[in-house]
Structure formats: structure tokens, C-alpha cells
Design a protein around this motif. Structure first.
Motif, PDB file in Angstrom:
ATOM      1  N   SER A  99      -9.098   7.196   0.986  1.00  0.00           N
ATOM      2  CA  SER A  99      -9.136   6.938   2.303  1.00  0.00           C
ATOM      3  C   SER A  99      -9.570   8.459   3.087  1.00  0.00           C
ATOM      4  O   SER A  99     -10.022   9.121   2.189  1.00  0.00           O
ATOM      5  CB  SER A  99      -7.601   7.168   2.963  1.00  0.00           C
ATOM      6  OG  SER A  99      -6.926   8.085   2.666  1.00  0.00           O
TER       7      SER A  99
ATOM      8  N   PRO B 210      -7.145   4.473   6.491  1.00  0.00           N
ATOM      9  CA  PRO B 210      -6.732   4.147   5.018  1.00  0.00           C
ATOM     10  C   PRO B 210      -7.737   3.220   4.509  1.00  0.00           C
ATOM     11  O   PRO B 210      -7.615   3.295   3.409  1.00  0.00           O
ATOM     12  CB  PRO B 210      -5.335   3.401   5.482  1.00  0.00           C
ATOM     13  CG  PRO B 210      -5.570   2.837   6.877  1.00  0.00           C
ATOM     14  CD  PRO B 210      -6.287   3.868   7.610  1.00  0.00           C
TER      15      PRO B 210
ATOM     16  N   VAL C  61      -3.205   4.541  -2.056  1.00  0.00           N
ATOM     17  CA  VAL C  61      -4.065   5.163  -1.221  1.00  0.00           C
ATOM     18  C   VAL C  61      -4.011   6.612  -1.021  1.00  0.00           C
ATOM     19  O   VAL C  61      -3.125   7.057  -0.865  1.00  0.00           O
ATOM     20  CB  VAL C  61      -4.062   4.398   0.355  1.00  0.00           C
ATOM     21  CG1 VAL C  61      -5.050   5.248   1.463  1.00  0.00           C
ATOM     22  CG2 VAL C  61      -4.291   3.070   0.249  1.00  0.00           C
TER      23      VAL C  61
ATOM     24  N   VAL D 212      -7.506   3.432  -3.531  1.00  0.00           N
ATOM     25  CA  VAL D 212      -8.388   3.552  -2.561  1.00  0.00           C
ATOM     26  C   VAL D 212      -8.380   4.813  -1.879  1.00  0.00           C
ATOM     27  O   VAL D 212      -7.495   5.504  -1.564  1.00  0.00           O
ATOM     28  CB  VAL D 212      -8.040   2.320  -1.372  1.00  0.00           C
ATOM     29  CG1 VAL D 212      -8.575   2.734  -0.109  1.00  0.00           C
ATOM     30  CG2 VAL D 212      -8.319   0.893  -1.904  1.00  0.00           C
TER      31      VAL D 212
ATOM     32  N   ALA E 225       0.663  -1.155  -0.142  1.00  0.00           N
ATOM     33  CA  ALA E 225       0.032  -0.138   0.091  1.00  0.00           C
ATOM     34  C   ALA E 225       0.909   1.309  -0.165  1.00  0.00           C
ATOM     35  O   ALA E 225       1.740   1.530   0.845  1.00  0.00           O
ATOM     36  CB  ALA E 225      -0.882  -0.056   1.290  1.00  0.00           C
TER      37      ALA E 225
ATOM     38  N   LEU F  48      -8.259   0.252   4.256  1.00  0.00           N
ATOM     39  CA  LEU F  48      -7.959  -1.169   3.937  1.00  0.00           C
ATOM     40  C   LEU F  48      -8.436  -2.251   4.684  1.00  0.00           C
ATOM     41  O   LEU F  48      -8.435  -1.991   6.023  1.00  0.00           O
ATOM     42  CB  LEU F  48      -6.342  -1.061   4.030  1.00  0.00           C
ATOM     43  CG  LEU F  48      -5.471   0.031   3.043  1.00  0.00           C
ATOM     44  CD1 LEU F  48      -4.291   0.214   3.496  1.00  0.00           C
ATOM     45  CD2 LEU F  48      -5.913  -0.412   1.785  1.00  0.00           C
TER      46      LEU F  48
END
Length: 161
Positions: free
Chosen positions: A93, A98, A66, A91, A41, A100
Motif C-alpha cells: 500500500s 490500501p 496489506v 499487497v 484484508a 485494493l
């Protein structure tokens, strides 16, 4: 002191040609000793400068880029799609999470991003939950002593210790 988040309006600075020689992120990424199937990540991914470098190392794995700014992720996705890079996911956030899944990543990397976290404790807690057993969090912040790296100077209150 927490720095302001670099807005997507400053994205051109992230893509400056001199960045490779100023920051030498290639050396830092080499030192990560990533496996081909790792899931990494890139926290505070911005335009994906680090994400694209990581994607070459984890050919059988993936990079999760992210960022808190949807505009940055849109720019990153456009580059990813333009160059047919198929192992980078994005992604969105929040400032404190975050976003995840638990035990989903082998490593979280933050290149020159941690100083911008409004909620550093909460973000690190979220990353700890996202790590697979034996996973790592890697933090790289650039030092003010290097005149080639443009770091915003702050004036400290002389009465503050």
C-alpha cells in the motif's frame, strides 16, 4: 497523535513469544465470525501475525496482507512460503491508499495499526471502496490501561485541549 510506523527493523518485537497472551488476538478473531470463503484484508499486516491466524478461518477464501513496507511483506512472504500457506496474498500500500480493487473484500481488519496511519481519512475511504456490499471494517487498538501491552506514552501540552 499519529504514531511512527513500526519499521521492519523492529520486526522481532512483532514475533515475540509473549504476544499471544498479551494481546489475545485469538479471541478477537474468533469474534469476527468469518465464513470459510471470506476475503479478509489485514491492514498493516507487518510480519503476518494476524494474517496467519485469519488464514486458518478462511480456508476457502483468502487473506490479503496489506502493508506500506515492502521489507515487512518480504518477511511475511518468506514465512508463508516456508509453511506452504496458499491463501495469503500480499499487497504493498501507500500511506494514503490500501491499493485494493473496488468491492473486492468482505472485511478489513486493523490490529494495532490505525494509530500509525499518516492519512487515516484517505485510508478508510480506500477501504470503504474495497468493501463488498455488506462488508465491514474492524478496528482493534490496544488500551493503555492494560500494563501488559506496551504502548508508548505521550506527554500532552497542558495548554492544549
Amino acid at each position: 497523535e499519529i504514531a511512527n510506523v513500526m519499521g521492519y527493523q523492529g520486526a522481532n518485537w512483532l514475533a515475540r513469544p509473549s504476544r499471544a497472551t498479551e494481546e489475545r488476538s485469538d479471541m478477537a478473531i474468533d469474534a469476527l465470525m468469518l465464513e470459510k470463503d471470506d476475503v479478509v484484508a489485514d491492514i498493516g499486516a507487518g510480519l503476518g501475525y494476524i494474517s496467519f491466524q485469519l488464514s486458518r478461518w478462511v480456508k476457502d477464501g483468502k487473506v490479503i496482507a496489506v502493508d506500506v513496507q515492502p521489507e515487512m511483506l518480504e518477511l511475511l512472504e518468506a514465512e508463508r512460503d516456508r509453511y506452504n500457506v496458499n491463501n495469503i496474498e500480499t499487497v504493498l500500500s501507500t500511506e494514503s491508499d490500501p491499493n485494493l480493487p473496488a468491492e473486492s473484500i468482505d472485511m478489513a481488519v486493523m490490529f494495532d495499526a490505525y494509530h500509525e496511519f499518516a492519512y487515516p481519512k484517505e485510508m478508510i475511504e480506500g477501504l470503504m471502496k474495497a468493501l463488498k456490499p455488506g462488508g465491514q471494517i474492524v478496528l482493534a487498538e490496544y488500551r493503555a490501561e492494560n500494563p501488559l501491552v506496551l504502548i508508548k506514552k505521550i506527554e500532552l501540552d497542558k495548554n492544549r485541549r
